[in-house]
Design an enzyme around this catalytic site. Structure first.
Site, PDB file in Angstrom:
ATOM      1  N   ARG A 175       1.002  -0.404  -0.249  1.00 54.56           N
ATOM      2  CA  ARG A 175       0.100   0.086   0.131  1.00 54.56           C
ATOM      3  C   ARG A 175       1.265   0.999   0.257  1.00 54.56           C
ATOM      4  O   ARG A 175       0.788   2.112  -1.224  1.00 54.56           O
ATOM      5  CB  ARG A 175      -0.805  -0.039   0.791  1.00 54.56           C
ATOM      6  CG  ARG A 175      -2.210  -0.757   0.962  1.00 54.56           C
ATOM      7  CD  ARG A 175      -1.758  -2.325   0.551  1.00 54.56           C
ATOM      8  NE  ARG A 175      -3.107  -3.000   0.438  1.00 54.56           N
ATOM      9  CZ  ARG A 175      -3.565  -3.796   1.314  1.00 54.56           C
ATOM     10  NH1 ARG A 175      -2.933  -3.742   2.029  1.00 54.56           N
ATOM     11  NH2 ARG A 175      -4.656  -4.623   1.659  1.00 54.56           N
ATOM     12  N   ASP A 204       0.057  -6.771  -3.301  1.00 53.19           N
ATOM     13  CA  ASP A 204      -1.419  -6.476  -2.821  1.00 53.19           C
ATOM     14  C   ASP A 204      -1.162  -6.204  -4.071  1.00 53.19           C
ATOM     15  O   ASP A 204      -1.105  -5.845  -5.041  1.00 53.19           O
ATOM     16  CB  ASP A 204      -1.421  -5.507  -1.407  1.00 53.19           C
ATOM     17  CG  ASP A 204      -2.677  -6.307  -0.905  1.00 53.19           C
ATOM     18  OD1 ASP A 204      -3.217  -6.141  -1.030  1.00 53.19           O
ATOM     19  OD2 ASP A 204      -2.265  -6.744   0.302  1.00 53.19           O
ATOM     20  N   HIS A 274      -6.243 -10.183  -3.891  1.00 52.09           N
ATOM     21  CA  HIS A 274      -5.593  -9.502  -3.633  1.00 52.09           C
ATOM     22  C   HIS A 274      -3.873  -9.433  -4.981  1.00 52.09           C
ATOM     23  O   HIS A 274      -2.987  -9.561  -4.396  1.00 52.09           O
ATOM     24  CB  HIS A 274      -4.718  -9.804  -2.144  1.00 52.09           C
ATOM     25  CG  HIS A 274      -5.497  -9.516  -1.504  1.00 52.09           C
ATOM     26  ND1 HIS A 274      -5.372  -8.473  -0.906  1.00 52.09           N
ATOM     27  CD2 HIS A 274      -6.243  -9.681  -0.102  1.00 52.09           C
ATOM     28  CE1 HIS A 274      -6.620  -7.929   0.222  1.00 52.09           C
ATOM     29  NE2 HIS A 274      -6.648  -9.465  -0.123  1.00 52.09           N
ATOM     30  N   GLU A 338      -9.453 -13.311   2.115  1.00 55.36           N
ATOM     31  CA  GLU A 338     -10.517 -11.971   1.511  1.00 55.36           C
ATOM     32  C   GLU A 338     -10.156 -12.838   0.226  1.00 55.36           C
ATOM     33  O   GLU A 338      -9.928 -11.325  -0.140  1.00 55.36           O
ATOM     34  CB  GLU A 338      -9.379 -10.773   2.046  1.00 55.36           C
ATOM     35  CG  GLU A 338     -10.128  -9.768   3.362  1.00 55.36           C
ATOM     36  CD  GLU A 338      -9.063  -8.792   3.585  1.00 55.36           C
ATOM     37  OE1 GLU A 338     -10.097  -8.281   3.898  1.00 55.36           O
ATOM     38  OE2 GLU A 338      -8.586  -8.298   2.986  1.00 55.36           O
TER      39      GLU A 338
HETATM   40  C1  ACM Z   1      -6.167  -8.839   6.591  1.00 53.28           C
HETATM   41  O1  ACM Z   1      -6.090  -8.126   7.043  1.00 53.28           O
HETATM   42  N1  ACM Z   1      -6.481  -9.382   5.248  1.00 53.28           N
HETATM   43  C2  ACM Z   1      -5.452 -10.080   6.881  1.00 53.28           C
END
Ligand code: ACM
Ligand code: ZN
Length: 544
Positions: A175, A204, A274, A338
């Protein structure tokens, strides 16, 4: 009366020692003695049986004390050192191997003529050196050369070892990108407080940071995004191209630097979600074929790797082969968190894979969740062939997980309880206590930008790693880690502010036996540490 006087004197010495000498994390046992040992100019002697890395660590410490004090001291490795110590004829700062100690354990036995350090491994010696530094005046953390400081050590006996074998700190370099210099400073402060695992989040949706020779576009293209959202406004974009990556040479440098501090680097290649930055470089890896762009905002992209196509596994195996070459440690983190499933639901290749594997919705999990299990297991087998173990976020537990995986419990501790009960190794990193991107005050408006929520110093300190874990499963809890996601952090001073002093509270949860945890005592130790260690070493930290 004489006895009472002796007790009172002992109590006085012990209280003055304890108030003057605050060591974080608190050692397992500390016994004060009368007197001091003068370190500046003292001869430094190492057991010839010590390994080269341990002797190097002693040399670095000794060179620092010499430079700062202005009194030089040589480091020698005399034959018969152990015998001289047991005969009582040895003097100076002495390092001996003691293979009866555990891997990370050490003993400091300081009298006015000799400061004796015993350990069985590099990490034991490193932790002894960190404790020695904390016993010295603050200037040992500074840069003022030739000060004439005597560097007196208080006489005492310290016997110390960690509660947990895995003591981690994570850093999100996707990020926002952190330079090698910044990472080394981060590792330095981790080492001061005896952490031993650096979880390096390298990939990511917002940027791929690790040079991969067989897929050069991952960094040439995937390391850049066309701008970044401003503050918390998801509809905004600052219009400034943003990016950066680590060459393999830089990665080796970080790994080697960390190793010299007793820290294993655990790289994370987050898959199969991701992955938008990777898809932007190689669109054929996605279900729709793209085009894709690395994300300019935070949150999770719905675009994920297409796991119906064999070319995706060729890609993953090539990437992970290079990762295994670069990182000599036992673990590779494969993410797994996610991962949206909408693309897989629509994709003919992913659906064909589901059919071929005979997967279907069952036990409350979808066929697509079982498809993720297939990916995890296939990658786990591949990495096992290279001698590596996998760690994954707690989503990897959903459906079926093959034995041998380590689960990082981040969505609270439910994942930890389930994983430990099923016999998986667990790292505790619940967002409720160890997400250092959360705010340090309940009044978030009074804080520098933070993601939300509240993780105060006392929140971190209040965590009990065994709470709700059945006694027979507690051995599965390998350790504790905090995570520092950097969506809202772009400056080094802000990064350090989020890290410190919460990482000191973390270090006590990772290191200290439960009977030595005491928040009031920790706060008083912290006060001297903030001034002595953090301030002198030049770290930014949150002041009360
Ligand atoms: C996470 O915070 N997505 C592992
Ligand atoms: Zn697909």
């Amino acid at each position: 009366m004489k006895r009472l006087t002796t007790i009172l004197i002992a109590l006085f010495i012990s209280l003055s020692f304890l108030s003057a000498q605050s060591i974080v994390p608190r050692p397992e046992s500390m016994t004060p003695r009368k007197g001091t040992f003068r370190l500046a100019g003292a001869a430094v002697k190492c057991d010839p049986a010590m390994d080269a890395a341990s002797i190097d660590a002693v040399k670095r410490f000794s060179a620092r004390v010499s430079l700062l004090s202005g009194k030089s001291a040589s480091v020698s490795t005399p034959i018969g050192l152990g015998q001289a110590v047991s005969q009582g004829s040895a003097k100076g700062l002495i390092f001996l191997c003691d293979n009866s100690l555990q891997k990370e354990e050490y003993i400091l036995d300081i009298s006015s003529s000799m400061a004796l350090v015993k350990a069985a491994s590099l990490n034991g010696f490193l932790y002894a050196l960190q404790t020695l530094k904390q016993l010295l005046p603050a200037s040992v953390y500074g840069t003022k050369a030739g000060s004439g400081e005597k560097f007196n050590l208080p006489c005492c006996l310290i016997e110390d070892k960690p509660r947990f074998e895995y003591r981690g700190m994570h850093l999100d370099c996707s990020r926002h990108f952190w330079s090698v210099r910044e990472i080394k400073r981060y590792l330095d402060v981790m080492a001061m407080f005896k952490l031993n695992r650096f979880h390096w989040h390298l990939t990511d949706d917002q940027g791929w940071r690790l040079e991969i020779n067989s897929y050069p576009l991952l960094t040439q293209k995937g390391a850049y995004r066309e701008g970044t959202m401003i503050g918390k406004d998801f509809s905004s974009n600052d219009g400034i191209r943003y990016g950066g990556s680590y060459s393999q040479q830089e990665v080796r440098e970080v790994v080697q630097y960390a190793a010299s501090l007793g820290i294993e680097v655990i790289p994370e290649i987050d898959l199969p979600g991701h992955m938008l930055a990777a898809l932007s470089a190689y669109p054929y890896l996605g279900c729709s074929g793209g085009p894709y762009q690395a994300w300019t905002k935070w949150g999770v992209s719905p675009q994920v790797l297409c796991v119906g196509k064999e070319s995706t596994f060729e890609f993953l195996e090539a990437v992970l082969s290079e990762v295994c070459e670069l990182f000599p440690g036992e673990y590779i983190h494969i993410g797994g968190d996610e991962c949206p499933k909408e693309e897989w639901e629509k994709c003919p290749d992913c659906q064909a894979r589901i059919a071929a594997l005979g997967l279907s919705d069952k036990n409350g999990y979808s066929a697509e969740q079982y498809l993720q299990n297939y990916v995890t297991a296939r990658i786990q087998t591949f990495l096992a062939s290279k001698g590596k173990k996998i760690i994954g976020w707690d989503e990897i537990l959903e459906g079926e997980l093959a034995p041998g995986a380590t689960v990082m419990s981040w969505r609270g501790t439910a994942g930890a309880k389930q994983a430990a009960a099923k016999g998986f190794d667990v790292i505790m990193t619940p967002n409720s206590h160890f997400y250092f991107d959360y705010c340090q005050s309940r009044d978030s408006a009074s804080e520098p930008l933070c993601i939300g929520g509240y993780v105060g110093l006392e929140t971190v300190y209040s965590f009990d790693p065994f709470e709700g874990i059945a006694p027979e499963a507690q051995g599965r809890i390998k350790g504790v880690q905090a995570n520092l996601w950097t969506e809202y952090i772009s400056e080094e001073s802000h990064l350090e502010y989020m890290l410190l002093p919460r990482m000191l509270a973390l270090s006590e949860i990772q290191w200290c036996a439960p009977q030595n945890l005491d928040y009031a005592r920790f706060l008083s130790d912290l006060e001297s540490h903030e001034e002595k260690v953090l301030e002198t070493a030049g770290y930014n930290y949150r002041k009360k």
